[in-house]
Design an enzyme around this catalytic site. Structure first.
Site, mmCIF file in Angstrom:
data_model
loop_
_atom_site.group_PDB
_atom_site.id
_atom_site.type_symbol
_atom_site.label_atom_id
_atom_site.label_comp_id
_atom_site.label_asym_id
_atom_site.label_seq_id
_atom_site.Cartn_x
_atom_site.Cartn_y
_atom_site.Cartn_z
ATOM 1 N N TYR A 38 0.825 -1.201 0.000
ATOM 2 C CA TYR A 38 0.000 0.000 0.000
ATOM 3 C C TYR A 38 0.861 1.254 0.000
ATOM 4 O O TYR A 38 0.682 2.131 0.841
ATOM 5 C CB TYR A 38 -0.974 -0.019 1.185
ATOM 6 C CG TYR A 38 -2.130 -0.970 0.931
ATOM 7 C CD1 TYR A 38 -3.257 -0.531 0.244
ATOM 8 C CD2 TYR A 38 -2.081 -2.298 1.329
ATOM 9 C CE1 TYR A 38 -4.307 -1.396 -0.031
ATOM 10 C CE2 TYR A 38 -3.121 -3.175 1.052
ATOM 11 C CZ TYR A 38 -4.230 -2.715 0.373
ATOM 12 O OH TYR A 38 -5.263 -3.563 0.094
ATOM 13 N N TYR A 170 -12.003 -7.448 6.147
ATOM 14 C CA TYR A 170 -10.825 -7.485 5.280
ATOM 15 C C TYR A 170 -10.548 -8.944 4.918
ATOM 16 O O TYR A 170 -10.454 -9.798 5.805
ATOM 17 C CB TYR A 170 -9.584 -6.878 5.954
ATOM 18 C CG TYR A 170 -8.363 -7.017 5.068
ATOM 19 C CD1 TYR A 170 -8.176 -6.172 3.976
ATOM 20 C CD2 TYR A 170 -7.437 -8.041 5.274
ATOM 21 C CE1 TYR A 170 -7.093 -6.331 3.118
ATOM 22 C CE2 TYR A 170 -6.351 -8.202 4.425
ATOM 23 C CZ TYR A 170 -6.184 -7.346 3.349
ATOM 24 O OH TYR A 170 -5.119 -7.514 2.500
ATOM 25 N N ASP A 271 -13.344 -16.829 7.480
ATOM 26 C CA ASP A 271 -11.968 -16.421 7.193
ATOM 27 C C ASP A 271 -11.229 -16.335 8.536
ATOM 28 O O ASP A 271 -11.351 -15.340 9.249
ATOM 29 C CB ASP A 271 -11.986 -15.078 6.464
ATOM 30 C CG ASP A 271 -10.583 -14.532 6.194
ATOM 31 O OD1 ASP A 271 -9.608 -15.109 6.717
ATOM 32 O OD2 ASP A 271 -10.478 -13.525 5.469
ATOM 33 N N LYS A 300 -1.574 -16.882 7.569
ATOM 34 C CA LYS A 300 -0.781 -16.119 8.535
ATOM 35 C C LYS A 300 0.022 -16.958 9.531
ATOM 36 O O LYS A 300 1.146 -17.327 9.227
ATOM 37 C CB LYS A 300 -1.668 -15.086 9.224
ATOM 38 C CG LYS A 300 -2.104 -14.000 8.237
ATOM 39 C CD LYS A 300 -2.448 -12.673 8.880
ATOM 40 C CE LYS A 300 -2.386 -11.551 7.881
ATOM 41 N NZ LYS A 300 -3.675 -11.139 7.341
HETATM 42 C C1 PLP Z 1 -4.142 -11.092 5.944
HETATM 43 C C2 PLP Z 1 -5.520 -11.543 5.713
HETATM 44 C C3 PLP Z 1 -5.910 -12.055 4.466
HETATM 45 C C4 PLP Z 1 -4.985 -12.087 3.262
HETATM 46 O O1 PLP Z 1 -3.885 -12.890 3.461
HETATM 47 P P1 PLP Z 1 -2.559 -12.668 2.543
HETATM 48 O O2 PLP Z 1 -1.674 -13.798 2.942
HETATM 49 O O3 PLP Z 1 -2.024 -11.323 2.945
HETATM 50 O O4 PLP Z 1 -2.987 -12.721 1.135
HETATM 51 C C5 PLP Z 1 -7.212 -12.497 4.341
HETATM 52 N N1 PLP Z 1 -8.073 -12.457 5.372
HETATM 53 C C6 PLP Z 1 -7.726 -11.978 6.583
HETATM 54 C C7 PLP Z 1 -8.715 -11.993 7.692
HETATM 55 C C8 PLP Z 1 -6.439 -11.510 6.802
HETATM 56 O O5 PLP Z 1 -6.113 -11.002 7.993
#
Ligand code: PLP
Length: 450
Positions: A38, A170, A271, A300
């Protein structure tokens, strides 16, 4: 055949010089060539060059604000839960490198990936029996969306291709994930015409322990009923909305979504890329609600912060549905799928996590964050202080002066990376009480000036 120099020479630099570059020279090359997240090109802010990292500490190549070593308050964005250079994770790297770092997953398989998939199936809540490995969180969300849409197509329900979510989320930076990010925070205006138009409910009411708002529940029910014929899946971050605003909500809303999606023949995607592996005080945030989704995305902290690896898990119903369809394969296959090195590290990370009382560690950090951050509520300009598990957030009534906040935190010996109006932390689980005390002091100091 021509011999000798095959690569064009680097202007002004030989490969040998590269290892001898000063910090200043490296940062000048960074500014000339390297794009950061970004950021414009060249970047407006100068990044800090990290030389090495160990435990909870990052070591800078040269002192910044008179400080050479800082406590990482960010776990490299939720990932480094065991800290840096952990002997068990380092050993896993060496062992696997000596066998094979990568081999294609088409027609071939490998033991680390098999072991990890089996482990994830056992650890995650509910009947998530099948694991699709991919390289990043955003790709896991793309795969989850494709799983859901392809599932309905395989049943002849081609109209069901939209996603529903709530605002404030997000989910990553590729196209499907962006389409379910918060429309404002995710800059949807920039991509109008490109992003699929999804169905949005309002931001879920704030507060983990705030009682359910019947009007909000009614809004969810109404939207889902109204769009049921078009919606393939509802996708949300359970309990904690991360990069969209670091907000917590009552897990009861997840039960509401589970019931509504069942009733209306819609899939539910969680997610858990940020919340997975203990961060919120439960191994997976879904457990706060005692519900299991049809599809779950992980990423992550999966490799303890060592390498990029993500996964989308789904139920047998979805896997079998897709596999009986007109195109009876899940139409996805990344080059580095099931990377043995990343999977071996993930296995070692899970061994570490499950071999320790991570829940007690997270509870201790939660207590430390509460004690250290609650005084920030009295500071001018602070509108909210919130803590859940190993996540602490101070929200201001104005956008944070990022450069000033970062410098102030570094002077207190801590690395923080504020976001919009938020100064926040999700420290490594191995952070001790002294680390947490330093982190909360740095957040208070940053909140005071920035
Ligand atoms: C970081 C994140 C993503 C994206 O993961 P990347 O490995 O950066 O592509 C998707 N969903 C959530 C909740 C996240 O925190």
């Amino acid at each position: 055949m021509a011999r000798g120099r095959i690569c064009p020479p680097m202007r002004e630099l030989s490969a040998r010089d590269l290892s001898a570059l000063s910090t200043r020279q490296l940062l000048a090359l960074d500014q000339a060539h390297v794009w950061h997240p970004y950021s414009p090109m060249p970047a407006r802010e100068e990044p800090v060059l990290v030389e090495s990292a160990r435990g909870t500490r990052l070591r800078f190549a040269e002192p910044v604000e008179g400080t050479r070593e800082v406590i990482d308050g960010m776990s490299s964005w939720w990932a480094a839960i065991h800290g840096y250079a952990h002997p068990a994770l380092d050993a896993a790297v060496h062992e696997q490198v000596a066998r094979v770092s990568h081999v294609m997953f088409g027609g071939l398989t490998n033991a680390p990936a098999i072991r990890l998939a089996t482990r994830l199936v056992q650890l995650t809540p509910g009947p998530l029996h099948h694991v699709f490995f991919c390289d990043s969180g955003s790709v896991a969300i793309e795969v989850a969306a494709k799983m859901a849409i392809q599932y309905w197509r395989s049943l002849g329900r081609r109209r069901k291709h939209r996603l529903m979510t709530w605002r404030g989320g997000y989910h990553g930076d590729t196209v499907h994930p962006m389409s379910v990010c918060d429309p404002k925070g995710g800059m949807h205006h920039l991509w109008s015409g490109l992003l699929p138009r999804q169905v949005f409910a309002d931001i879920p009411p704030s507060g983990f322990a705030t009682s359910l708002d019947p009007r909000y529940v009614a809004q969810l029910a109404e939207l889902i009923a109204h769009h049921a014929e078009d919606i393939a899946a509802v996708i949300v971050e359970p309990v904690v909305q991360g990069a969209g605003g670091m907000r917590f909500h009552n897990p009861g809303y997840l039960q509401v979504l589970r019931e509504l999606t069942r009733e209306h023949n819609i899939l539910l995607i969680f997610d858990e890329i940020a919340t997975g592996f203990g961060r919120t005080g439960a191994l997976f945030a879904a457990e706060h609600a005692e519900v299991s989704p049809d599809i779950m995305c992980l990423g992550k902290a999966l490799t303890g912060g060592y390498l990029s690896l993500a996964a989308a898990l789904c139920t047998s119903d979805i896997a079998e549905g897709i596999s009986r369809g007109q195109t009876p394969v899940l139409a996805h296959g990344p080059t580095f799928m099931g990377n043995p090195l990343a999977c071996a590290i993930a296995n070692a990370s899970l061994d570490l996590l499950c071999g320790r009382d991570w829940a007690a560690e997270v509870a201790r950090i939660e207590q430390g964050l509460r004690a250290g951050l609650s005084p920030a509520a009295e500071l001018p300009g602070v509108v909210d202080v919130r803590v859940l598990g190993a996540i602490g957030v101070v929200q201001l009534d104005h956008p944070v002066d990022m450069a000033l906040a970062t410098r102030t935190a570094i002077r207190s010996g801590v690395w923080l990376r504020p976001l919009r109006d938020l100064i926040y932390t999700m420290p490594p689980f191995v952070a001790d009480d002294t680390d947490i005390d330093a982190i909360t002091r740095a957040i208070r100091a940053a909140a005071q000036v920035a």
